[in-house]
Design a protein around this motif. Sequence first.
Motif, short mmCIF file in Angstrom:
data_model
loop_
_atom_site.label_atom_id
_atom_site.label_comp_id
_atom_site.label_asym_id
_atom_site.label_seq_id
_atom_site.Cartn_x
_atom_site.Cartn_y
_atom_site.Cartn_z
N LYS A 132 -4.48 -12.03 10.24
CA LYS A 132 -3.85 -11.22 11.02
C LYS A 132 -4.59 -9.89 11.15
N ARG A 175 0.72 -1.22 0.05
CA ARG A 175 -0.18 0.10 0.07
C ARG A 175 0.80 1.40 0.17
N ASP A 198 -6.42 -1.28 9.11
CA ASP A 198 -5.58 -1.78 8.04
C ASP A 198 -6.76 -2.72 7.19
N GLU A 199 -6.04 -3.60 6.47
CA GLU A 199 -6.81 -4.65 5.59
C GLU A 199 -7.46 -5.68 6.52
#
Length: 315
Positions: free
Chosen positions: A220, A26, A236-237
Amino acid sequence: NPPTVTQIDSQVEQHGLKKIASGKVREIYEVDAKTLLFVATDRISAYDVIMKNGVPQKGALLTLMTAHWFNLFKEKIPDLKTHLLSASVPESVASSLPAEVSDQLRLRTMHVRRLKVLPLESIVRGYITGSAWSEYKKTSTVHGIAMPKGLQESQKLEKPLWTPSTKAEVGDKDENISPEEATKIVGEKYAKKIEELSLKVYQIARDYAAERGIIIADTKFEFGLDVDTDEVILVDEVLTPDSSRFWPADKYELGKSQDSFDKQYLRDWLTKEGLKGKDGVEMTDAVVKETAKKYREAFEMLTGQKWDEVVKNGA
Ligand code: ATP
Ligand code: MG
């Protein structure tokens, strides 16, 4: 077909968006004091190195899959907050960018709250595999936690296990740690909250994916802190093939390693060609195509949407 994007056009910065971070996948830009553009490129890494070429539309796929989960959690876990403001480029930003740059950001960008990221990788494991399996074989523990005797590779754990790791600096490897060590890093209050939220999110996602033929073996998360309200927020993702091990449920076999949905083909190819861990590797067309196919399969199974239609019409 839209081009494969491994670098975001530098015109983004010339039009007033300051880049504040660049990860393996990213690019992150500042929109204002409180918000960020979180842009996923089509870069792909395996064995901790980034390939020279990318996988077409992978960034859009990760962004839209993450947004899909965040929207599901809004319904199913009302007390969970996430960093997502919208899965698009805010109008004020889009209107100041040249059309070709807006096009490049389309579908791969989230507008998110800027938060202080808590320095833990919050891993949840439902099955024993990967580094957890390696540790178990040696010491009968997973992240230092004593485990029952006689577990087999890829076995489902009796209960999902919270197994944090450190969040390493760029270039370093994250290190598995025990929940006690995690408490020392972020403090007891935040460690408890992160554990509780991670297990809740994992269980909802696991059940949802199971109904769609996918086993989420492990995953995660990262969390951020809203320093004004002291709230712990999912950032985050989430639950993508990059941050999770997805196994096709119909191929599951106890006692061996499982083919994961996504990067297995690439990893096998790198190993076979003696390219494992080498910098600047260029994937062949066949590897790119097969990898893209796998990511799309996972997306379609999990979201119930056809990828080609999403690319044409938006999510
Ligand atoms: P690395 O940064 O080590 O290369 P990575 O490859 O996982 O890790 P990317 O996924 O490319 O990184 O970039 C995402 C980065 O953005 C992560 O470092 C993550 O901690 C950070 N991040 C995620 N959400 C937020 C947020 N809301 N505010 C600030 N930072 C965030
Ligand atoms: Mg990441």
